[in-house]
Design a protein around this motif. Structure first.
Motif, PDB file in Angstrom:
ATOM      1  N   UNK A  26     -33.189 -38.985 -20.851  1.00  0.00           N
ATOM      2  CA  UNK A  26     -33.091 -38.008 -21.941  1.00  0.00           C
ATOM      3  C   UNK A  26     -34.380 -37.206 -22.047  1.00  0.00           C
ATOM      4  N   UNK A  27     -35.514 -37.876 -21.985  1.00  0.00           N
ATOM      5  CA  UNK A  27     -36.805 -37.197 -22.095  1.00  0.00           C
ATOM      6  C   UNK A  27     -36.993 -36.219 -20.938  1.00  0.00           C
ATOM      7  N   UNK A  28     -36.640 -36.631 -19.738  1.00  0.00           N
ATOM      8  CA  UNK A  28     -36.769 -35.740 -18.593  1.00  0.00           C
ATOM      9  C   UNK A  28     -35.863 -34.524 -18.754  1.00  0.00           C
ATOM     10  N   UNK A  29     -34.662 -34.739 -19.255  1.00  0.00           N
ATOM     11  CA  UNK A  29     -33.739 -33.627 -19.507  1.00  0.00           C
ATOM     12  C   UNK A  29     -34.293 -32.655 -20.532  1.00  0.00           C
ATOM     13  N   UNK A  30     -34.903 -33.176 -21.572  1.00  0.00           N
ATOM     14  CA  UNK A  30     -35.507 -32.320 -22.598  1.00  0.00           C
ATOM     15  C   UNK A  30     -36.667 -31.528 -22.007  1.00  0.00           C
ATOM     16  N   UNK A  31     -37.482 -32.176 -21.186  1.00  0.00           N
ATOM     17  CA  UNK A  31     -38.623 -31.503 -20.559  1.00  0.00           C
ATOM     18  C   UNK A  31     -38.139 -30.378 -19.643  1.00  0.00           C
ATOM     19  N   UNK A  32     -37.138 -30.658 -18.851  1.00  0.00           N
ATOM     20  CA  UNK A  32     -36.603 -29.638 -17.949  1.00  0.00           C
ATOM     21  C   UNK A  32     -35.983 -28.484 -18.729  1.00  0.00           C
ATOM     22  N   UNK A  33     -35.310 -28.788 -19.838  1.00  0.00           N
ATOM     23  CA  UNK A  33     -34.718 -27.742 -20.673  1.00  0.00           C
ATOM     24  C   UNK A  33     -35.808 -26.856 -21.277  1.00  0.00           C
ATOM     25  N   UNK A  34     -36.881 -27.472 -21.724  1.00  0.00           N
ATOM     26  CA  UNK A  34     -37.997 -26.711 -22.295  1.00  0.00           C
ATOM     27  C   UNK A  34     -38.573 -25.749 -21.263  1.00  0.00           C
ATOM     28  N   UNK A  35     -38.824 -26.242 -20.055  1.00  0.00           N
ATOM     29  CA  UNK A  35     -39.369 -25.382 -19.008  1.00  0.00           C
ATOM     30  C   UNK A  35     -38.399 -24.255 -18.653  1.00  0.00           C
ATOM     31  N   UNK A  36     -37.122 -24.558 -18.600  1.00  0.00           N
ATOM     32  CA  UNK A  36     -36.112 -23.529 -18.312  1.00  0.00           C
ATOM     33  C   UNK A  36     -36.086 -22.488 -19.412  1.00  0.00           C
ATOM     34  N   UNK A  37     -36.140 -22.922 -20.658  1.00  0.00           N
ATOM     35  CA  UNK A  37     -36.120 -21.999 -21.792  1.00  0.00           C
ATOM     36  C   UNK A  37     -37.332 -21.071 -21.738  1.00  0.00           C
ATOM     37  N   UNK A  47     -49.387 -24.711 -13.926  1.00  0.00           N
ATOM     38  CA  UNK A  47     -49.073 -26.023 -13.351  1.00  0.00           C
ATOM     39  C   UNK A  47     -49.519 -27.168 -14.261  1.00  0.00           C
ATOM     40  N   UNK A  48     -50.688 -27.036 -14.873  1.00  0.00           N
ATOM     41  CA  UNK A  48     -51.190 -28.097 -15.768  1.00  0.00           C
ATOM     42  C   UNK A  48     -50.244 -28.317 -16.948  1.00  0.00           C
ATOM     43  N   UNK A  49     -49.745 -27.223 -17.518  1.00  0.00           N
ATOM     44  CA  UNK A  49     -48.807 -27.332 -18.644  1.00  0.00           C
ATOM     45  C   UNK A  49     -47.474 -27.900 -18.177  1.00  0.00           C
ATOM     46  N   UNK A  50     -47.028 -27.486 -16.988  1.00  0.00           N
ATOM     47  CA  UNK A  50     -45.770 -28.003 -16.429  1.00  0.00           C
ATOM     48  C   UNK A  50     -45.861 -29.521 -16.235  1.00  0.00           C
ATOM     49  N   UNK A  51     -46.986 -29.984 -15.717  1.00  0.00           N
ATOM     50  CA  UNK A  51     -47.180 -31.418 -15.529  1.00  0.00           C
ATOM     51  C   UNK A  51     -47.218 -32.148 -16.867  1.00  0.00           C
ATOM     52  N   UNK A  52     -47.820 -31.521 -17.863  1.00  0.00           N
ATOM     53  CA  UNK A  52     -47.876 -32.131 -19.202  1.00  0.00           C
ATOM     54  C   UNK A  52     -46.468 -32.304 -19.762  1.00  0.00           C
ATOM     55  N   UNK A  53     -45.657 -31.266 -19.622  1.00  0.00           N
ATOM     56  CA  UNK A  53     -44.284 -31.323 -20.136  1.00  0.00           C
ATOM     57  C   UNK A  53     -43.470 -32.364 -19.375  1.00  0.00           C
ATOM     58  N   UNK A  54     -43.510 -32.305 -18.054  1.00  0.00           N
ATOM     59  CA  UNK A  54     -42.706 -33.233 -17.250  1.00  0.00           C
ATOM     60  C   UNK A  54     -43.197 -34.670 -17.355  1.00  0.00           C
ATOM     61  N   UNK A  55     -44.462 -34.863 -17.694  1.00  0.00           N
ATOM     62  CA  UNK A  55     -45.013 -36.207 -17.830  1.00  0.00           C
ATOM     63  C   UNK A  55     -44.781 -36.831 -19.193  1.00  0.00           C
ATOM     64  N   UNK A  56     -44.353 -36.026 -20.153  1.00  0.00           N
ATOM     65  CA  UNK A  56     -44.135 -36.532 -21.515  1.00  0.00           C
ATOM     66  C   UNK A  56     -42.809 -37.286 -21.575  1.00  0.00           C
ATOM     67  N   UNK A  57     -42.831 -38.474 -22.147  1.00  0.00           N
ATOM     68  CA  UNK A  57     -41.611 -39.276 -22.308  1.00  0.00           C
ATOM     69  C   UNK A  57     -41.328 -39.568 -23.782  1.00  0.00           C
ATOM     70  N   UNK A  58     -42.071 -38.913 -24.650  1.00  0.00           N
ATOM     71  CA  UNK A  58     -41.889 -39.086 -26.092  1.00  0.00           C
ATOM     72  C   UNK A  58     -40.896 -38.031 -26.576  1.00  0.00           C
ATOM     73  N   UNK A  59     -39.686 -38.469 -26.891  1.00  0.00           N
ATOM     74  CA  UNK A  59     -38.634 -37.534 -27.284  1.00  0.00           C
ATOM     75  C   UNK A  59     -38.983 -36.756 -28.546  1.00  0.00           C
ATOM     76  N   UNK A  60     -39.708 -37.357 -29.466  1.00  0.00           N
ATOM     77  CA  UNK A  60     -40.092 -36.660 -30.693  1.00  0.00           C
ATOM     78  C   UNK A  60     -41.049 -35.509 -30.385  1.00  0.00           C
ATOM     79  N   UNK A  61     -41.987 -35.753 -29.489  1.00  0.00           N
ATOM     80  CA  UNK A  61     -42.932 -34.703 -29.087  1.00  0.00           C
ATOM     81  C   UNK A  61     -42.183 -33.587 -28.366  1.00  0.00           C
ATOM     82  N   UNK A  62     -41.315 -33.947 -27.439  1.00  0.00           N
ATOM     83  CA  UNK A  62     -40.538 -32.945 -26.718  1.00  0.00           C
ATOM     84  C   UNK A  62     -39.658 -32.136 -27.661  1.00  0.00           C
TER      85      UNK A  62
END
Length: 80
Positions: A26-37, A47-62
Motif C-alpha cells: 500500500x505504501x509503495x502504491x501511494x508513493x508511486x501515485x504521488x510521483x505520478x501526480x 532524484x533525492x526527492x524521488x528516493x525519499x518518496x519511494x523509501x517512505x513506508x509510513x502511510x500517514x506521511x505519504x
C-alpha cells in the motif's frame, strides 16, 4: 495452511508477515501515485526527492504528502 509441526505462534508470525507485506505494498502504491501526480502536474522531482518518496513506508506521511501535492507548485511544497 497449517502443518503438523506449526503451532499458533508460527501461524501468528506468518500472519504478521502477510500483514506487513500488504502494508508495504500500500505504501509503495501511494508513493508511486504521488510521483505520478507530480509528473502529471509538470512538477520536477529531483532524484533525492524521488528516493525519499519511494523509501517512505509510513502511510500517514505519504497521505499527508499526497494531500499537499494537490496545491503544490514545487516538490518542496509537498514536503512542507
Amino acid at each position: 495452511m497449517t502443518y503438523p509441526y506449526q503451532g499458533a505462534y508460527a501461524e501468528s508470525l506468518l500472519a504478521e508477515g502477510r500483514a506487513e507485506g500488504r502494508a508495504e505494498s500500500r505504501a509503495l502504491g501511494m508513493a508511486e501515485a504521488l510521483l505520478k501526480f507530480l509528473d502529471i502536474q509538470g512538477i520536477a522531482v529531483p532524484e533525492e526527492a524521488r528516493e525519499r518518496v519511494l523509501g517512505c513506508r509510513d502511510e500517514a506521511v505519504l497521505d499527508d504528502w499526497l494531500g499537499r501535492s494537490v496545491t503544490a507548485k514545487s516538490v518542496e511544497d509537498v514536503f512542507g
